[in-house]
Write a protein that holds these residues in place. Structure first.
Motif, PDB file in Angstrom:
ATOM      1  N   ASP A 111       2.140   3.464 -13.875  1.00  0.00           N
ATOM      2  CA  ASP A 111       2.873   2.685 -12.869  1.00  0.00           C
ATOM      3  C   ASP A 111       2.481   3.141 -11.464  1.00  0.00           C
ATOM      4  N   LEU A 112       2.447   4.444 -11.268  1.00  0.00           N
ATOM      5  CA  LEU A 112       2.118   5.005  -9.963  1.00  0.00           C
ATOM      6  C   LEU A 112       0.713   4.614  -9.519  1.00  0.00           C
ATOM      7  N   ILE A 113      -0.266   4.731 -10.413  1.00  0.00           N
ATOM      8  CA  ILE A 113      -1.631   4.435  -9.985  1.00  0.00           C
ATOM      9  C   ILE A 113      -1.869   2.929  -9.813  1.00  0.00           C
ATOM     10  N   VAL A 114      -1.146   2.109 -10.569  1.00  0.00           N
ATOM     11  CA  VAL A 114      -1.244   0.659 -10.349  1.00  0.00           C
ATOM     12  C   VAL A 114      -0.650   0.309  -8.987  1.00  0.00           C
ATOM     13  N   LEU A 115       0.513   0.863  -8.666  1.00  0.00           N
ATOM     14  CA  LEU A 115       1.124   0.613  -7.348  1.00  0.00           C
ATOM     15  C   LEU A 115       0.190   1.069  -6.231  1.00  0.00           C
ATOM     16  N   ARG A 116      -0.404   2.235  -6.391  1.00  0.00           N
ATOM     17  CA  ARG A 116      -1.304   2.762  -5.367  1.00  0.00           C
ATOM     18  C   ARG A 116      -2.528   1.871  -5.192  1.00  0.00           C
ATOM     19  N   THR A 117      -3.062   1.390  -6.301  1.00  0.00           N
ATOM     20  CA  THR A 117      -4.224   0.504  -6.252  1.00  0.00           C
ATOM     21  C   THR A 117      -3.891  -0.772  -5.494  1.00  0.00           C
ATOM     22  N   ARG A 133       7.888  -4.936  -0.982  1.00  0.00           N
ATOM     23  CA  ARG A 133       8.499  -3.904  -0.143  1.00  0.00           C
ATOM     24  C   ARG A 133       9.162  -2.835  -0.996  1.00  0.00           C
ATOM     25  N   ALA A 134       9.884  -3.294  -2.034  1.00  0.00           N
ATOM     26  CA  ALA A 134      10.529  -2.348  -2.960  1.00  0.00           C
ATOM     27  C   ALA A 134       9.474  -1.493  -3.655  1.00  0.00           C
ATOM     28  N   GLY A 135       8.329  -2.090  -3.946  1.00  0.00           N
ATOM     29  CA  GLY A 135       7.240  -1.357  -4.567  1.00  0.00           C
ATOM     30  C   GLY A 135       6.648  -0.308  -3.639  1.00  0.00           C
ATOM     31  N   GLN A 136       6.560  -0.646  -2.359  1.00  0.00           N
ATOM     32  CA  GLN A 136       6.064   0.328  -1.369  1.00  0.00           C
ATOM     33  C   GLN A 136       6.999   1.529  -1.298  1.00  0.00           C
ATOM     34  N   LYS A 137       8.302   1.253  -1.307  1.00  0.00           N
ATOM     35  CA  LYS A 137       9.292   2.327  -1.272  1.00  0.00           C
ATOM     36  C   LYS A 137       9.184   3.173  -2.540  1.00  0.00           C
ATOM     37  N   ALA A 138       9.105   2.509  -3.687  1.00  0.00           N
ATOM     38  CA  ALA A 138       8.983   3.216  -4.967  1.00  0.00           C
ATOM     39  C   ALA A 138       7.706   4.038  -5.002  1.00  0.00           C
ATOM     40  N   LEU A 139       6.627   3.505  -4.443  1.00  0.00           N
ATOM     41  CA  LEU A 139       5.359   4.235  -4.403  1.00  0.00           C
ATOM     42  C   LEU A 139       5.530   5.552  -3.655  1.00  0.00           C
ATOM     43  N   GLY A 140       6.195   5.526  -2.531  1.00  0.00           N
ATOM     44  CA  GLY A 140       6.443   6.754  -1.770  1.00  0.00           C
ATOM     45  C   GLY A 140       7.261   7.756  -2.561  1.00  0.00           C
ATOM     46  N   GLU A 141       8.334   7.265  -3.202  1.00  0.00           N
ATOM     47  CA  GLU A 141       9.206   8.141  -3.983  1.00  0.00           C
ATOM     48  C   GLU A 141       8.486   8.706  -5.206  1.00  0.00           C
ATOM     49  N   GLU A 142       7.748   7.846  -5.908  1.00  0.00           N
ATOM     50  CA  GLU A 142       7.033   8.284  -7.114  1.00  0.00           C
ATOM     51  C   GLU A 142       5.882   9.228  -6.777  1.00  0.00           C
ATOM     52  N   GLN A 158      10.792  -4.820 -12.468  1.00  0.00           N
ATOM     53  CA  GLN A 158      11.485  -3.896 -11.560  1.00  0.00           C
ATOM     54  C   GLN A 158      11.478  -4.407 -10.118  1.00  0.00           C
ATOM     55  N   GLY A 159      10.704  -5.441  -9.859  1.00  0.00           N
ATOM     56  CA  GLY A 159      10.612  -5.973  -8.510  1.00  0.00           C
ATOM     57  C   GLY A 159       9.656  -5.208  -7.620  1.00  0.00           C
ATOM     58  N   TRP A 160       8.834  -4.352  -8.226  1.00  0.00           N
ATOM     59  CA  TRP A 160       7.902  -3.546  -7.439  1.00  0.00           C
ATOM     60  C   TRP A 160       6.591  -4.262  -7.169  1.00  0.00           C
ATOM     61  N   ILE A 161       6.261  -5.241  -7.986  1.00  0.00           N
ATOM     62  CA  ILE A 161       5.100  -6.095  -7.743  1.00  0.00           C
ATOM     63  C   ILE A 161       5.520  -7.542  -7.974  1.00  0.00           C
ATOM     64  N   LYS A 162       4.745  -8.461  -7.426  1.00  0.00           N
ATOM     65  CA  LYS A 162       5.013  -9.885  -7.635  1.00  0.00           C
ATOM     66  C   LYS A 162       3.698 -10.544  -8.010  1.00  0.00           C
TER      67      LYS A 162
END
Length: 115
Positions: free
Chosen positions: A17-23, A87-96, A64-68
């Motif tokens: 999840d973390l590396i997909v969000l980062r990508t 936006r929620a995904g950006q926040k989650a990315l920082g936290e994760e 989870q609403g982290w990507i669309k």
């Protein structure tokens, strides 16, 4: 070491999840094949994600609403769902990312035999 002798890396769910969000944060909206190709390239072929691994992660992240995901056309004129970070995904990315760094630091200490 030649690429034939490298061991493939197994990815834990939270790590994927973390590396997909980062990508997606780095590259902008991508379809699943683009995400998988990028991760394989960055990992120098140590990370090879199949559909059975990547698609459930994309569904989970979207729920989870982290990507669309939105439908679009690829460079090869095929229909594909393109995923972008929210936006929620950006926040989650920082936290994760912070959580990952803490865990990695702890594991490093334990492997080094420090207390």
């Amino acid at each position: 070491m030649s690429s034939e002798h490298k061991s493939k890396i197994q990815v834990l769910q939270g790590t994927l999840d973390l590396i997909v969000l980062r990508t997606l944060a780095t590259m902008g909206p991508q379809h699943a094949y683009g995400i998988a190709s990028r991760l394989q390239q960055v990992s120098e072929d140590l990370l090879n994600l199949n559909q059975g691994t990547l698609y459930p992660a994309l569904v989970r992240l979207e729920q989870q609403g982290w990507i669309k995901g939105t439908w679009g056309t690829t460079e090869s004129k095929r229909e594909a769902k393109f995923y972008g970070i929210t936006r929620a995904g950006q926040k989650a990315l920082g936290e994760e990312t912070e959580r990952w760094r803490q865990l990695a630091g702890l594991v490093e200490k334990l492997l080094a035999g420090e207390s």
